[in-house]
Design an enzyme around this catalytic site. Structure first.
Site, short mmCIF file in Angstrom:
data_model
loop_
_atom_site.label_atom_id
_atom_site.label_comp_id
_atom_site.label_asym_id
_atom_site.label_seq_id
_atom_site.Cartn_x
_atom_site.Cartn_y
_atom_site.Cartn_z
N LYS A 78 12.83 -0.97 3.65
CA LYS A 78 11.76 -1.46 2.77
C LYS A 78 12.32 -2.53 1.85
CE LYS A 78 8.16 0.42 -0.33
NZ LYS A 78 7.65 1.66 -0.99
N SER A 80 2.70 2.52 -0.02
CA SER A 80 3.17 1.16 -0.04
C SER A 80 4.19 0.81 1.03
CB SER A 80 3.79 0.86 -1.41
OG SER A 80 4.96 1.64 -1.60
N SER A 139 4.01 7.03 -1.10
CA SER A 139 4.26 5.76 -0.41
C SER A 139 5.13 5.86 0.84
CB SER A 139 4.91 4.75 -1.37
OG SER A 139 3.92 4.17 -2.18
#
Lengths: 493, 100
Positions: free
Chosen positions: A80, A155, A179
């Site tokens: 990420k 996310s 997330s």
């Protein structure tokens, strides 16, 4: 051609160790898959072939010199883009950090690479991890490999999509209110939020420091456990990381669930906005656990009804404080024509941050401001105590708890992007776990009838009970034999 | 607790955000909609409940006060928008002109 979406991390490592294929060939397969699918999926902010081939070459040298290979040798991983890795930008999918070059390594990323993993790129996210759809990225949305018109969740949507589409075997995400787990649910991947403190947060750009935790996405439970083995453990650079003895999270995966006390959280199943099919999938999962020999019962977590409110005070409050560092001076976007320092701060920030980031900073600053602190932040911290108590009582009676991960399957791009509150509600089942700080995994529980989209089951465990939730998830995974390959990938084969 | 336009402007200044008039109006509406939902938390009687600041019972961690290597100066400055002589450049903060 090696099809990564059909190989587990262990099969990749063993294939390399046994000379079936080389680490370079595995890296080529991953990068080839990225070339083929990335124009459709947009999971990555940056693809890193140089880093990947360098790491693969080291593994192939180790094979040639007959050194024992580390547990994730040659396994392609995606990170990420809020975690630092030298040689990559760390943008947080924000204009603010569009050109930010990592100057040190995130501990969890470094540990994953030290275990032999091969980094293929940095994944898209909602800006600074604020969102549940990856539509809040300054660089455009990531699409769900199961249906390109739908979101992958967020996310950590890029990390979820990358694993779902077989562009990486394992990826790292961060989970502040869901997330990791919610995009795991929406993309049919296994997605683990470890206990707060299990994994060092050093080098992951902070959103809400009392809630954030790094964890893995994988195609199967064993790979998620291997990834946790690599990234878990105390780190002097994160004072909140737990100093516990090392654990092999794969050791008990095959032990089954006979006698395991499984609690279905009934009041969370009955919330408005939960799709009937999702509710049915959880009921059906409970039956599967019972058939596997678990002692299945029912439990309620009444205080979690206030979880969303508490989270949307505590999360933004901590975020507004953490994001104060983006001032246009030491790094990040800076206006060229500042009249004075206040002008520099206020215009650099307003230009560099996207709408959801501004919304959260405003909400958090308001909740912490004079006259409102006790009514909001103080009250939210007390509600957090009640939620912790609910979990503590539930774990006196049960070893793991079952809820949906997300109230719905993946929604369409644009469907909720104009309604912040509707978007916030997609994390209603995941948020309480962050507030209490314990661990949970989302595991595929089947496809929805009408839309053929994955439904996720959340298996929640007590503090540092990752081995138990992973064991339960492994038994369930074996029982339902869900095919994690999305239609997009089937089409190119 | 509804938030007024004036409060939005005040909070924006506290948060160091230069918002346009349009953003102020729009954010006011959005924040009120979110606060409407969040305000249910005000109804809870939590007078006797201790707050939780942290999920786990953590204590402060200290180490001996000794010099250790940190980021090299040039590395720390690498992402700065403007530097000079090994330092970050910022606009003048106090006063202005010759007498500052």
């Amino acid at each position: 051609m090696i099809d990564l979406s059909r190989l587990s991390a262990t099969q990749v490592r063993d294939g390399i160790a046994d000379g079936v294929f080389t680490a370079r060939e595995v890296a080529e397969a991953a990068l080839g898959r990225i070339d083929a699918l990335e124009p459709h999926v947009r999971a990555f902010n940056q693809v890193t072939p140089e880093l990947a081939y360098e790491a693969a070459a080291r593994i192939d040298e180790a094979v040639a010199s007959r050194v024992v290979l580390p547990p994730l040798a040659g396994v392609p991983v995606a990170i990420k883009d809020n975690m630092n890795l030298i040689g990559t930008r760390t943008t947080c999918s924000s204009r603010m950090l569009e050109n930010y070059e990592s100057v040190y390594d995130c501990t969890a990323v470094r540990r994953l690479l030290d275990a032999g993993a091969v980094p293929v790129g940095k994944c898209n996210l909602d800006e600074f991890a604020f969102g549940s759809s990856t539509e809040n990225s300054a660089f455009g949305p990531t699409r769900n490999p199961w249906d390109l018109e739908r979101v992958p969740g967020g996310s950590s949507g890029g990390s979820a999509a990358a694993v779902s589409a077989g562009m990486a075997s394992i990826s790292l995400g961060s989970d502040t209110g869901g997330s990791i787990r919610q995009p795991g649910s929406l993309t049919g991947t296994v997605a683990l939020k470890p206990t707060y403190g299990r994994v060092s947060r050093y080098g992951c750009v902070a959103f809400a420091s009392s809630l954030d935790q790094i964890g893995p996405f994988a195609k199967n439970v064993e790979d998620a456990a291997l990834a946790l083995n690599a990234i878990a453990g105390h780190d002097p650079m994160d004072a909140t990381s737990a100093d516990l003895p090392a654990e092999d999270f794969t050791a008990t995966l095959a032990e089954g669930v006979t006698g395991l006390r499984v609690g279905v959280v009934t009041d969370l199943l009955d919330t408005d906005g939960c799709d009937a099919e999702v509710r049915e999938a959880v009921r059906s999962a409970a039956e599967t656990f019972a058939a596997l020999g678990a002692d299945v019962g029912e439990v309620e977590l009444p205080s979690t009804a206030h979880g969303l409110s508490a989270y949307y005070i505590i999360g933004p409050a901590e975020a507004s404080s953490n994001l104060a560092r983006f001032d246009g001076i030491r790094y990040g976007h800076r206006i060229p024509d500042a009249e004075d320092v206040i002008d520099l701060y206020t215009r650099s920030r307003a230009e560099g941050f996207g709408p959801e980031t501004i919304r959260r900073i405003m909400l958090g600053t308001y909740a912490l401001s004079a006259g409102y602190y006790d009514a909001y932040y103080g009250q939210a911290q007390k509600a957090r105590t009640l939620i912790k108590r609910d979990f503590a009582e539930a774990f006196e009676r049960f070893d793991v708890l079952l809820t949906p991960t997300s109230p719905t399957v993946a929604f369409e791009i644009g469907e909720k992007s104009d309604d912040p509150l509707a978007m916030y509600l997609s994390d209603i089942y995941t948020i309480p776990v962050n507030l209490a700080g314990n661990c949970a995994v989302s595991i595929p529980a089947g496809l929805s009838e009408a839309e053929r989209m994955p439904i996720g089951l959340q298996v929640i465990g007590d503090y540092f009970a990752e081995a138990t939730v992973l064991r339960a998830a492994a038994a369930f995974e074996a029982a339902i034999a869900f095919d994690t390959t999305p239609s997009l990938v089937r089409e190119i084969q | 607790m509804a938030i007024s336009e004036q409060q939005v402007r005040h909070v924006a200044m506290l948060a160091r955000l230069a918002l346009t008039d349009e953003q102020v109006v729009h954010l006011g509406e959005e924040l009120n909609s979110i606060l409407d939902h969040i305000d249910t938390i005000q109804q809870l009687d939590l007078a006797e409940v201790e707050p939780t600041a942290h999920a786990l019972d953590v204590v402060n961690v200290t180490r001996s006060d000794e010099v250790r290597p940190g980021l090299e100066r040039e590395v720390a400055l690498r992402n700065a928008p403007e530097t000079e002589d090994g330092a970050f450049v910022i606009p003048r903060i106090v006063g202005g002109g010759e007498e500052a």
